[in-house]
Design a protein around this motif. Sequence first.
Motif, PDB file in Angstrom:
ATOM      1  N   ASP A 182       4.229  13.402  14.691  1.00 24.18           N
ATOM      2  CA  ASP A 182       3.675  14.499  14.992  1.00 24.18           C
ATOM      3  C   ASP A 182       2.271  14.763  14.924  1.00 24.18           C
ATOM      4  N   ALA A 183       1.713  13.598  15.052  1.00 25.69           N
ATOM      5  CA  ALA A 183      -0.084  14.092  15.205  1.00 25.69           C
ATOM      6  C   ALA A 183      -0.026  12.670  15.575  1.00 25.69           C
ATOM      7  N   ASP A 184      -1.235  11.736  15.449  1.00 23.03           N
ATOM      8  CA  ASP A 184      -2.340  10.318  16.468  1.00 23.03           C
ATOM      9  C   ASP A 184      -2.771   8.969  16.064  1.00 23.03           C
ATOM     10  N   ALA A 230       0.694  -1.236   0.062  1.00 22.02           N
ATOM     11  CA  ALA A 230      -0.329  -0.035   0.075  1.00 22.02           C
ATOM     12  C   ALA A 230       0.831   1.023   0.134  1.00 22.02           C
ATOM     13  N   THR A 231       2.082   0.988  -0.365  1.00 25.01           N
ATOM     14  CA  THR A 231       2.804   2.391  -0.235  1.00 25.01           C
ATOM     15  C   THR A 231       2.618   3.624  -1.188  1.00 25.01           C
ATOM     16  N   HIS A 232       1.586   3.480  -2.492  1.00 25.95           N
ATOM     17  CA  HIS A 232       0.955   4.002  -3.142  1.00 25.95           C
ATOM     18  C   HIS A 232      -0.288   5.008  -2.910  1.00 25.95           C
ATOM     19  N   LEU A 233      -0.307   4.718  -1.198  1.00 24.80           N
ATOM     20  CA  LEU A 233      -1.529   4.963  -0.939  1.00 24.80           C
ATOM     21  C   LEU A 233      -1.224   6.209   0.342  1.00 24.80           C
ATOM     22  N   TYR A 234       0.398   6.598   0.875  1.00 25.81           N
ATOM     23  CA  TYR A 234       0.912   7.507   1.520  1.00 25.81           C
ATOM     24  C   TYR A 234       2.088   8.349   0.898  1.00 25.81           C
ATOM     25  N   ILE A 248       0.577   9.202   9.506  1.00 19.22           N
ATOM     26  CA  ILE A 248      -0.138   8.696   8.670  1.00 19.22           C
ATOM     27  C   ILE A 248      -0.356   8.867   7.653  1.00 19.22           C
ATOM     28  N   LYS A 249       0.653   9.552   6.130  1.00 19.52           N
ATOM     29  CA  LYS A 249       0.138  10.924   5.761  1.00 19.52           C
ATOM     30  C   LYS A 249      -0.161  10.474   4.363  1.00 19.52           C
ATOM     31  N   PHE A 257       9.080  11.310   8.310  1.00 19.16           N
ATOM     32  CA  PHE A 257       9.470  10.942   6.605  1.00 19.16           C
ATOM     33  C   PHE A 257       8.798  10.709   5.802  1.00 19.16           C
ATOM     34  N   SER A 258       9.569  11.158   4.495  1.00 13.06           N
ATOM     35  CA  SER A 258       8.862  11.261   3.437  1.00 13.06           C
ATOM     36  C   SER A 258       8.559   9.751   2.702  1.00 13.06           C
TER      37      SER A 258
END
Length: 171
Positions: free
Chosen positions: A35-37, A25-29, A42-43, A156-157
């Motif tokens: 710094d989030a919860d 699923a690397t294409h989905l982030y 995961i962005k 990290f990106s």
Amino acid sequence: MKYRNEDDKCYGVAGMAIGLSIFDATHLYTGVTIDADGLDCIKFTPEFYFSGNPRLNAKESWQCLYSHYQISMGLVIADTVCRKMLLDHGTVDRKMKQTLLDAVADEGKALCQLERDEVEPIFDKYFTHMVRVFSNSEIRNAIKQMAAQLKQYRSFSRSEINDFLHQLSII
């Protein structure tokens, strides 16, 4: 997902990053951050938040939602199992496993109208797989390194994570 401290969060996020690779699923982030919860660490890309498309028939829309639900389930399991096994040096006990199953079954009902008996086999498969993954010494070392770097750099990106995992011959 509630984290006890920053180390706990770093291990959870590192576990989810490995999970994204495992679940293809690397294409989905686009990256990760501490710094989030919870899953917000995961962005995700806009595609992940798919809520329907009038150009798709109902079956295709449901299959997309179901696929993303499965990824979310896998990430929750990866986060919990990673933290418990690698940070706490323990195992996920029956009560914790039941709590996880209850949560993902409720989510499956809300998102995809799945009954508990439809969720349980998928949950068991993912849970067993994640325990096996996080028992691997190479993965354990990668997680420890990634968690330490996450604590230092905060985020990290996707490409940085992929580079990191390639350097360690994980993916």
